[in-house]
Design an enzyme around this catalytic site. Structure first.
Site, PDB file in Angstrom:
ATOM      1  N   LEU A 500     -18.380 -42.146  20.774  1.00  0.00           N
ATOM      2  CA  LEU A 500     -18.326 -41.083  19.765  1.00  0.00           C
ATOM      3  C   LEU A 500     -18.223 -41.670  18.369  1.00  0.00           C
ATOM      4  O   LEU A 500     -18.619 -41.056  17.391  1.00  0.00           O
ATOM      5  CB  LEU A 500     -17.119 -40.175  20.014  1.00  0.00           C
ATOM      6  CG  LEU A 500     -17.157 -39.332  21.289  1.00  0.00           C
ATOM      7  CD1 LEU A 500     -15.814 -38.676  21.526  1.00  0.00           C
ATOM      8  CD2 LEU A 500     -18.245 -38.278  21.198  1.00  0.00           C
ATOM      9  N   PHE A 505      -9.311 -49.187  14.435  1.00  0.00           N
ATOM     10  CA  PHE A 505      -8.394 -49.438  15.548  1.00  0.00           C
ATOM     11  C   PHE A 505      -9.106 -49.472  16.886  1.00  0.00           C
ATOM     12  O   PHE A 505      -8.483 -49.571  17.916  1.00  0.00           O
ATOM     13  CB  PHE A 505      -7.303 -48.370  15.586  1.00  0.00           C
ATOM     14  CG  PHE A 505      -6.691 -48.159  14.243  1.00  0.00           C
ATOM     15  CD1 PHE A 505      -5.951 -49.162  13.655  1.00  0.00           C
ATOM     16  CD2 PHE A 505      -6.870 -46.964  13.563  1.00  0.00           C
ATOM     17  CE1 PHE A 505      -5.392 -48.980  12.406  1.00  0.00           C
ATOM     18  CE2 PHE A 505      -6.317 -46.778  12.321  1.00  0.00           C
ATOM     19  CZ  PHE A 505      -5.578 -47.786  11.735  1.00  0.00           C
ATOM     20  N   VAL A 508     -14.146 -45.046  20.163  1.00  0.00           N
ATOM     21  CA  VAL A 508     -13.799 -43.801  20.845  1.00  0.00           C
ATOM     22  C   VAL A 508     -14.960 -43.374  21.732  1.00  0.00           C
ATOM     23  O   VAL A 508     -16.116 -43.426  21.315  1.00  0.00           O
ATOM     24  CB  VAL A 508     -13.495 -42.690  19.822  1.00  0.00           C
ATOM     25  CG1 VAL A 508     -13.018 -41.439  20.530  1.00  0.00           C
ATOM     26  CG2 VAL A 508     -12.461 -43.161  18.817  1.00  0.00           C
ATOM     27  N   ASP A 617      -3.698 -42.972   6.834  1.00  0.00           N
ATOM     28  CA  ASP A 617      -5.144 -43.169   6.789  1.00  0.00           C
ATOM     29  C   ASP A 617      -5.853 -41.814   6.716  1.00  0.00           C
ATOM     30  O   ASP A 617      -6.702 -41.492   7.529  1.00  0.00           O
ATOM     31  CB  ASP A 617      -5.593 -43.966   8.024  1.00  0.00           C
ATOM     32  CG  ASP A 617      -6.987 -44.549   7.854  1.00  0.00           C
ATOM     33  OD1 ASP A 617      -7.498 -44.550   6.713  1.00  0.00           O
ATOM     34  OD2 ASP A 617      -7.567 -44.971   8.868  1.00  0.00           O
TER      35      ASP A 617
END
Ligand SMILES: *[C@@H]1O[C@H](CO)[C@@H](O)[C@H](O)[C@H]1NC(C)=O
Ligand SMILES: *[C@@H]1O[C@H](CO)[C@@H](O)[C@H](O)[C@H]1NC(C)=O
Ligand SMILES: *[C@@H]1O[C@H](CO)[C@@H](O)[C@H](O)[C@H]1NC(C)=O
Ligand SMILES: *[C@@H]1O[C@H](CO)[C@@H](O)[C@H](O)[C@H]1NC(C)=O
Ligand SMILES: *[C@@H]1O[C@H](CO)[C@@H](O)[C@H](O)[C@H]1NC(C)=O
Ligand SMILES: *[C@@H]1O[C@H](CO)[C@@H](O)[C@H](O)[C@H]1NC(C)=O
Ligand SMILES: *[C@@H]1O[C@H](CO)[C@@H](O)[C@H](O)[C@H]1NC(C)=O
Ligand SMILES: *[C@@H]1O[C@H](CO)[C@@H](O)[C@H](O)[C@H]1NC(C)=O
Ligand SMILES: *[C@@H]1O[C@H](CO)[C@@H](O)[C@H](O)[C@H]1NC(C)=O
Length: 808
Positions: A500, A505, A508, A617
């Protein structure tokens, strides 16, 4: 609410003579007390001095059992606030007795003169002991009728059932060691203790907790004598004042009302919701002041044709013209079976008795159901006719376009804004028609505004209620967080095949659980956290639930492999809608709703009960939209998960720098105000529909916030608006957002508003003044820019070169 009940009005005297002539209470019907030697049975009651409350036998709901209870005498419908023998009902009141026993206790004897309930109080002598019902709704047992020093022996406020009254205190009685808590009724027919309790936390100081079968489901800190985070009604204008009592006798939480004509009670309902109710005299109804835990109507919890409504005592109710499919289940607060028509549709069969076919009932302030059929018709009349002509059409809505719904209507919800839905009913079900009930259910929430100004402020919270449901809750407590194995997730994501997106980090992936719920699985990278700490943090994140925050469903932790499983947002991320030149442009109304949603989500993270979560963020990429374009903040809590390396990760990330507050870039300690700064930066992008730093048409680089700040000060707001909107926007809202954005990006954190304040401003509760030009922008100012140098003192160019990432 001043409705004065005269204790000895001629009518009551008449009635009382008629009804109670044989009773052993000889006062003028209005005795407020029961002394030794007197007994209450059958229809007899005692009434508090001013006539506010009444005590006697009652039968709840459809029950055939009798209980001793206290209810409002001035309010129709017998609203019970306290029950004595909640676990030991009696079947017959004619010879049952409530009296002061020989040993000075208040006891209830059943028809066989067997005690079934006792106050368990200890009095020195019985013949000077008296039970008095006070006008606060408190039943007190005192010693020494004759002496001036009435000694309090026992009071019902210390033994609440499911209701806390103003002046009642929940928590610890240090003298007796008893703990006061409220416990829900089993259901509306049965006052026996249900699974939900609420009290102050025995271990934590100043914390209020709700428990389900002994497990904590909600917690709130009592802070500075107020609930924290602020529950509507704890503001200074509120008629209700919350206090935390800590003295030699008690350590407990209580509330009081400033205006005694404000009738209110706090009840833990058998569905697990704790609500503050208040009585509205003009409409003669109870309405909710606040509800915790906040909840969200979803998951078809009210079933077909059921309407989920925060203001309804039982959350779900049937649409007009419908009744519960299973009255039994509905009584137990299980609504999923939904509602059925009282009269089936005729569908064009005009040969029926009254010659009428079907009609439409207007329901205003509705969230429209999902998946309509869109028809191309020219007018509302044509839309109505189109629905009428199709026997499987149950409802239509017309707002520019025509939507019709066939089959059962699911997820109907009464909301503050929302649209108008026309639901199809048999003509005979209509108010005013020969066979119909005259009952008109008010479907508007207009009353809210009318009653109390403060409620304006509530709407936001009312809309922001978190998901909640009795059965759901049970599930939730047991498995709030699913722990997956790595294999599970490989399977769920078809071996991580559908990516996605990816961020700082990790990547996804989309997945589908066995029950066909769609999820987003995030593979975390660069995590150096210990197993135990990871689990702790993940559990904290799982507790964060808000309608504007993406929910964590589960996780997987195997060695270095750490994955998080979130609910899937079919609307994608905000940046994909905002910046890509594809398809549809987000309209201003929608943008405003999104802005408000993000603000509420962040305010929740910052000001939520247990600990403040700084998102760190905030940017359009981290705002996800669900299928209804409701904004949800994603990727929160990463700072905690990633730990110390977080800021390094962030500063090496593309496109993030422009959202970072100056104090962060300069390495100073950060507070939640860094999110406010980023939020402000994002507001500019929502206004302009462009990244803050873009190439302008003539090729020069401009930094939009700088331009915007000067335009805001010059008052030329519309030139800032995304040109794709063609000027279609509410000027007042645009001005508000522009000014707010400027305030949010102030250099000094102290000048930036809190997210809570931001929400209030966006809701229109607070005005926002003209902001000063953010100094940060002046600092950035150099003299090359062609766009911003017309104000001599302010000259901008694109931000310094650490921000190469701005240009993509
Ligand atoms: C409450 O309502 C009743 C009837 O609707 C009315 O008679 C009474 O005056 C009202 N009391 C107050 C305080 O408004
Ligand atoms: C009990 O009620 C009666 C009638 O209202 C009153 O005269 C009496 O003083 C009350 N006794 C106490 C102890 O309040
Ligand atoms: C209680 O009141 C009802 C009517 O209000 C009456 O029919 C009944 O007989 C009364 N019962 C007793 C025990 O007085
Ligand atoms: C009174 O209570 C006792 C003890 O619970 C019970 O055995 C008895 O049947 C009850 N009597 C009536 C008439 O309910
Ligand atoms: C009263 O006290 C007895 C014994 O101490 C206890 O068994 C009973 O449950 C108590 N009843 C109530 C209503 O607290
Ligand atoms: C009841 O009270 C009277 C005086 O108030 C006292 O003389 C008498 O002893 C008391 N009786 C009992 C059983 O306590
Ligand atoms: C409630 O908790 C008890 C023990 O703590 C447990 O035995 C019982 O099964 C629980 N009830 C439900 C419905 O989970
Ligand atoms: C139409 O309504 C009449 C009277 O209610 C009924 O007798 C008839 O069966 C209905 N026709 C249809 C097709 O439903
Ligand atoms: C009713 O409308 C639905 C949706 O437009 C359509 O699929 C269906 O064929 C229609 N039925 C009739 C009888 O027109």
């Amino acid at each position: 609410m001043d409705t004065e009940i005269k204790p000895c009005s001629s009518l009551s005297i008449l009635l009382l003579f008629f009804l109670f002539s044989s009773l052993n209470i000889q006062h003028c019907g209005a005795a407020d007390n029961l002394s030794f030697g007197e007994a209450l049975s059958g229809n007899q009651t005692i009434v508090s001095k001013e006539g506010n409350f009444e005590l006697g036998f009652f039968t709840p709901g459809n029950s055939r059992n009798y209980y001793i209870g206290i209810w409002y005498k001035t309010i129709p419908g017998q609203t019970v606030i306290w029950v004595a023998n909640r676990e030991t009902p009696i079947s017959d009141t004619s010879s049952a007795e409530l009296k002061i026993s020989e040993d000075g206790k208040l006891v209830l004897l059943n028809s066989s003169k067997i005690p079934v309930w006792s106050s368990n109080s200890t009095a020195s002598t019985s013949n000077s002991t008296v039970a008095v019902l006070l006008d606060t709704g408190n039943l007190v047992i005192r010693n020494g009728v004759t002496s001036n020093r009435h000694r309090l022996i026992w009071q019902s406020f210390d033994h609440p059932t499911d209701t806390v009254m103003p002046g009642g205190c929940l928590g610890l009685n240090k003298i007796t060691g008893e703990r006061q808590s409220i416990t829900s009724w089993e259901n509306s027919d049965n006052p026996a203790p249900g699974p939900f309790t609420g009290s102050t936390d025995p271990d934590g100081s100043n914390q209020f907790v709700l428990l389900w079968n002994g497990s904590e489901i909600w917690r709130c800190e009592l802070w500075n004598g107020q609930f924290y985070p602020p529950i509507p009604g704890t503001q200074s204008s509120s008629p209700i004042k919350f206090t935390f009592v800590n003295n030699k006798q008690r350590n407990c939480a209580m509330y009081t009302v400033l205006d005694s004509s404000f009738i209110t009670r706090s009840v833990i309902h058998s569905s697990g919701l704790l609500r503050q109710w208040f009585w509205v005299n003009s409409t003669q109804e109870w309405r909710t002041y606040y509800t915790v835990p906040y909840f969200q109507c979803d998951d078809s919890q009210c079933g077909a044709f059921g309407i989920c409504d925060q203001q309804s005592p039982n959350i779900c109710r049937c649409s007009y013209g419908f009744e519960p499919a299973s009255a039994k289940e509905w009584e137990l607060n299980v609504w999923r079976s939904g509602c059925v028509r009282k009269t089936s549709l005729r569908c064009g069969n005009k040969s029926s008795a009254d010659g009428e076919g079907d009609k439409f009932f207007e329901m205003t302030h509705m969230r429209l159901p999902a998946n309509p059929w869109y028809l191309t018709v020219r007018s509302a009349e044509d839309c109505e006719q189109a629905c009428l002509n199709n026997c499987s059409c149950n409802a239509y809505a017309y707002g520019g376009g025509c939507s019709i719904w066939t089959g059962d209507l699911q997820n109907l919800e009464q909301v503050y804004d929302g649209g108008t839905l026309y639901i199809r009913l048999s003509a005979s079900d209509f108010p005013g028609s020969s066979s119909s009930h005259k009952l008109v259910i008010s479907l508007t929430l207009s009353v809210i505004g009318g009653i109390l100004g403060i409620l304006c402020a509530l709407v936001g919270l009312i809309l922001a209620f978190q998901r909640r449901k009795q059965i759901w809750m049970a599930k939730q407590v047991e498995s709030s967080l699913i722990q997956f194995t790595y294999g599970d997730l490989q399977h769920v994501t078809k071996n991580f095949s559908e990516r996605l997106g990816s961020g700082g980090f990790g990547s996804v992936f989309k997945g589908t659980l066995i029950d066909s719920t769609e999820v987003a699985v995030k593979k975390l990278e660069g995590l150096r956290q210990g197993e135990k700490q990871f689990r702790t943090e993940v559990r904290t994140l799982a507790g964060i639930q808000h309608v504007n925050v993406v929910r964590l469903r589960g996780f997987c932790s195997r060695g270095s492999k750490k994955l998080l499983v979130y609910e899937y947002m079919s609307g994608g991320s905000l940046d994909s809608h905002l910046f890509r030149n594809n398809s549809t442009v987000l309209g201003w109304k929608m943008r405003y709703q999104i802005i408000l949603g993000i603000a509420r989500g962040l305010a929740y993270l910052h000001e939520k009960c247990r600990e403040c979560i700084i998102h760190c963020d905030v940017k359009p990429d981290n705002v996800l939209l669900d299928r209804d374009f409701c904004a949800k903040v994603a990727d929160f809590g990463m700072a905690k998960l990633i730990g110390r390396d977080f800021s390094t990760v962030l500063t090496t990330m593309r496109g993030t720098i422009g959202y970072l507050a100056p104090e962060w870039i300069s390495g100073l300690p950060i507070t939640s105000k860094v999110d406010v700064y980023s939020f402000g930066m994002m507001l500019f992008e929502l206004i302009s529909g462009k990244r803050n730093a873009t190439q302008s048409e003539d090729g020069s680089k401009i930094f939009f916030p700088c331009l915007a700040a000067t335009k805001v000060i010059e008052g030329d707001i519309f030139s800032l608006l995304d040109h794709r909107l063609n000027g279609v926007a509410d000027i007042e809202e645009v001005t508000r957002v522009c000014r707010l954005a400027c305030w949010c990006i102030q250099e000094s954190e102290g000048h930036r508003p809190t997210m809570g304040l931001v929400v209030q401003i966006l809701e229109g509760v607070l005005e926002v003044s003209m902001p000063p030009l953010p100094r940060a922008l002046q600092v950035l100012a150099q003299d090359q820019s062609q766009r911003c140098d017309h104000l001599s003192s302010i000259k901008c160019k694109d931000p310094p070169d650490q921000s190469l990432d701005f240009y993509q």
